[in-house]
Design an enzyme around this catalytic site. Structure first.
Site, mmCIF file in Angstrom:
data_model
loop_
_atom_site.group_PDB
_atom_site.id
_atom_site.type_symbol
_atom_site.label_atom_id
_atom_site.label_comp_id
_atom_site.label_asym_id
_atom_site.label_seq_id
_atom_site.Cartn_x
_atom_site.Cartn_y
_atom_site.Cartn_z
ATOM 1 C CG PHE A 310 -1.748 -1.166 1.437
ATOM 2 C CD1 PHE A 310 -3.007 -1.245 0.860
ATOM 3 C CD2 PHE A 310 -1.301 -2.237 2.200
ATOM 4 C CE1 PHE A 310 -3.795 -2.367 1.038
ATOM 5 C CE2 PHE A 310 -2.085 -3.357 2.385
ATOM 6 C CZ PHE A 310 -3.341 -3.423 1.804
ATOM 7 C CG ASP A 311 0.903 5.894 -1.611
ATOM 8 O OD1 ASP A 311 2.017 6.186 -1.157
ATOM 9 O OD2 ASP A 311 0.039 6.754 -1.899
ATOM 10 C CE LYS A 312 2.121 8.417 5.512
ATOM 11 N NZ LYS A 312 1.151 9.532 5.716
#
Length: 616
Positions: A310-312
């Protein structure tokens, strides 16, 4: 003539069935075998006509189709004067094709429902200021439109005036109404449940979000997975093999009826239809629940995912951060904030928006010689001063001294979960801002669902500082979390995971996520992200609804299982029937065709179960 007969195939099926019923009634009531046989001959000729035409068309392109097998079986039945078998076989084959098409149409109901939701007209403001109803194709970007209560929003646009609540189920799959006011974004195909609004058209026609959804779903449903391509190749050789087996059996046994029965029993109809119907139903279910799966191959790969990255910002977090703390290292704070605002207003980064919101109204100065430092920030000239705005790495790159007080502040800000925005003027640090984003509601629960669905590793990669990343990771219970990562670092990390043999899905929403989305086995874009991210991805979560992700994973796993079940049903039925022919006397041509058509319906109905799938 061929086109006319094929267009009347359903009528022919009905006539054939009625003739067969009449024939048996005459036989049972009058006992007249001659009339019984003649009616069955007529029924056979009627029934075999469209089948023979399809067989001929297939042979013209050098394909030995199921129609070829059935046509040969009917001709063989005529040769041995078994008119009862020939009539029943043709009727069952045609009736099975009718039921197959009807049930397949139901599996495609999602795309049909979507197209029916497409707006057809719009109230457009004309030059005289009045609103007139026009075809939606006549709307151009920049036009002002009026949307009344109960009407469909005709294009993607921005609200100019008015308020109301809109049902966005056609976009998000969620029927909860969303409040809209001035400057709110609206989407084509959604319905204004109350209120009246005026909007300006931003995207029209196929460029609207709704238009792209329809295009993506249509392309996905028409695509073929590796399993389907394998079955196509298998059928190409399997069908001729059945012909050869039938001929060999006839040579050995001299029993033409047995050979003809093998032709009927060997039809691979359920095998050919089983995988496509599962894919179509799975893609249709996803479309109705705000999940766009871009093709059958995506389902196969996604179902095997064991690592999700995941990107944040904008993915695990809301993507709408705000300044939580500010520290000044100058007496001229207003002047520095003016420089900072002048630079940040040229950026569309979420941190820049948060900074501008915190600073408020300022007198902006001209910005010159802007240099964007990837993964660092921005350096520019403002009123003759060299201004650097970014993270600690940028400050070090600019040789800006960070004394012990500043270093202590950096540690404290990061420990509290802040992303840092430092501002230096002419080589000296002036301001430090801590910007904090909020974790999406329900994300922790959704991540637990992913684990329960078999996703073993949950990894976060972010350009943010490690302290902030660690806080988010601990709160969400992630397997790994890495901060201070540039786009190329994220892509390299995903490449490493793939080299280790993991099946990797990446979830992101920004342009900088595009390399990772493309490199991962499955790229998943948040629907409100950039067009580049959405185009690069394999799966789109409409309206950036993270809760759709567990549904997507569960759906693809169920679809993959459903495909396997259909393959087992199809092959199992053929093997049982062939065993029945050789080792028992209960299987004949009519029973074989009946069971064959029943197996087709079985795999279709099994596939259709996916239309009702929902995550528990």
């Amino acid at each position: 003539m061929q086109r006319y007969i094929l267009s009347r195939k359903n009528h022919i099926t009905l006539i054939s069935g009625i003739l067969i019923a009449i024939a048996f009634i005459i036989k049972w009531t009058m006992g007249n075998i001659m009339i019984f046989n003649w009616i069955l001959i007529i029924a056979s000729i009627f029934g075999v006509a469209p089948i023979a035409i399809q067989a001929y068309q297939a042979l013209r392109v050098k394909v030995v189709s199921i129609d070829v097998l059935v046509t040969m079986a009917v001709i063989g039945a005529f040769l041995i004067q078994n008119y009862e078998e020939s009539a029943i076989v043709t009727f069952l084959f045609l009736f099975g094709a009718y039921l197959e098409q009807r049930t397949l149409n139901q599996t495609r109901s999602a795309i049909k429902e979507l197209t029916e939701m497409a707006p057809e007209s719009a109230l457009k403001q004309m030059k005289n200021g009045e609103f007139e109803e026009v075809e939606v194709d006549e709307v151009d970007e920049g036009d002002i439109l009026l949307v009344k209560t109960g009407a469909k929003v005709p294009v993607d646009g921005t609200v100019l005036s008015g308020e109301g609540h809109i049902n966005e189920a056609s976009i998000t799959g969620e029927a909860v109404s969303v409040g809209k006011e001035r400057d709110s974004k609206v989407f084509a195909g959604t319905i204004l449940e109350n209120g009246t609004i005026q909007i300006v058209a931003d995207r029209v026609g196929e460029d609207t979000t709704f238009g792209k959804i329809i295009e993506l779903v249509e392309e996905a449903q028409d695509s073929k997975s590796e399993a389907e391509r394998f079955i196509d190749r298998f059928s190409k050789y399997y069908t001729p093999a059945v012909l050869v087996l039938s001929f060999v059996v006839w040579l050995i046994s001299q029993n033409i009826e047995l050979a003809i029965t093998i032709l009927v029993l060997g039809c691979p109809g359920a095998l050919v239809i089983g995988v496509p119907v599962s894919n179509v139903a799975g893609i249709g279910n996803g479309a109705r629940h705000g999940v766009l799966l871009k093709g059958s191959e995506v389902i196969h790969d996604f179902s095997r995912t064991d690592t999700m990255v995941f990107d944040k910002t904008g993915t695990l977090t809301v993507g709408n951060p705000s300044v939580s703390e500010t520290k000044y290292y100058t007496d001229k704070a207003d002047e520095v904030l003016g420089y900072l605002a002048s630079i940040e207003r040229e950026s569309d980064h979420p941190l820049a928006k948060a900074v501008l919101q915190e600073i408020g109204e300022k007198t902006f100065s001209p910005v010159e010689n802007t240099e964007v430092v990837k993964g660092g920030g921005i350096v520019a000239s403002v009123n003759g001063h060299r201004v650097a705005v970014g993270n600690v790495a940028l400050m070090e790159k600019e040789n800006i001294e960070l004394n012990e007080e500043v270093k202590a502040d950096v540690v404290r800000f990061e420990r509290d979960g802040n992303s840092l925005v430092l501002t230096a003027v002419d080589g000296k640090l002036k301001v430090m801002m801590g910007v904090r984003d909020q974790i999406r509601t329900g994300v922790k629960k959704d991540l637990q669902k992913l684990k329960s669905l078999g996703v073993k590793n949950l990894v976060m990669l972010s350009g943010d500082n490690q302290g902030t990343v660690d806080i988010v990771s601990r709160e969400l219970g992630l397997t790994e979390a890495h901060g201070n990562m540039l786009p190329e670092d994220k892509a390299e990390y995903i490449k490493k995971l793939k080299e280790e043999g993991q099946v990797v899905a990446f979830v992101g929403d920004g342009v900088n996520d595009s390399p990772s989305l493309a490199l991962a086995d499955i790229g998943i874009a948040m629907g409100s992200g950039t067009d580049v991210a959405i185009e690069t991805s394999d799966v789109v979560l409409m309206n950036s609804d993270f809760s759709r992700l567990p549904h997507a994973v569960g759906l693809t796993k169920s679809t993959a299982r459903n495909m396997l079940q259909n393959i087992i049903i199809a092959i199992g039925v053929v093997l049982v029937l062939l065993a029945g022919v050789f080792f028992s006397d209960w299987v004949n041509m009519s029973i074989g065709m009946l069971v064959h058509e029943a197996s087709i319906l079985a795999v279709i109905l099994n596939g259709m179960r996916l239309l009702g799938y929902s995550i528990r």
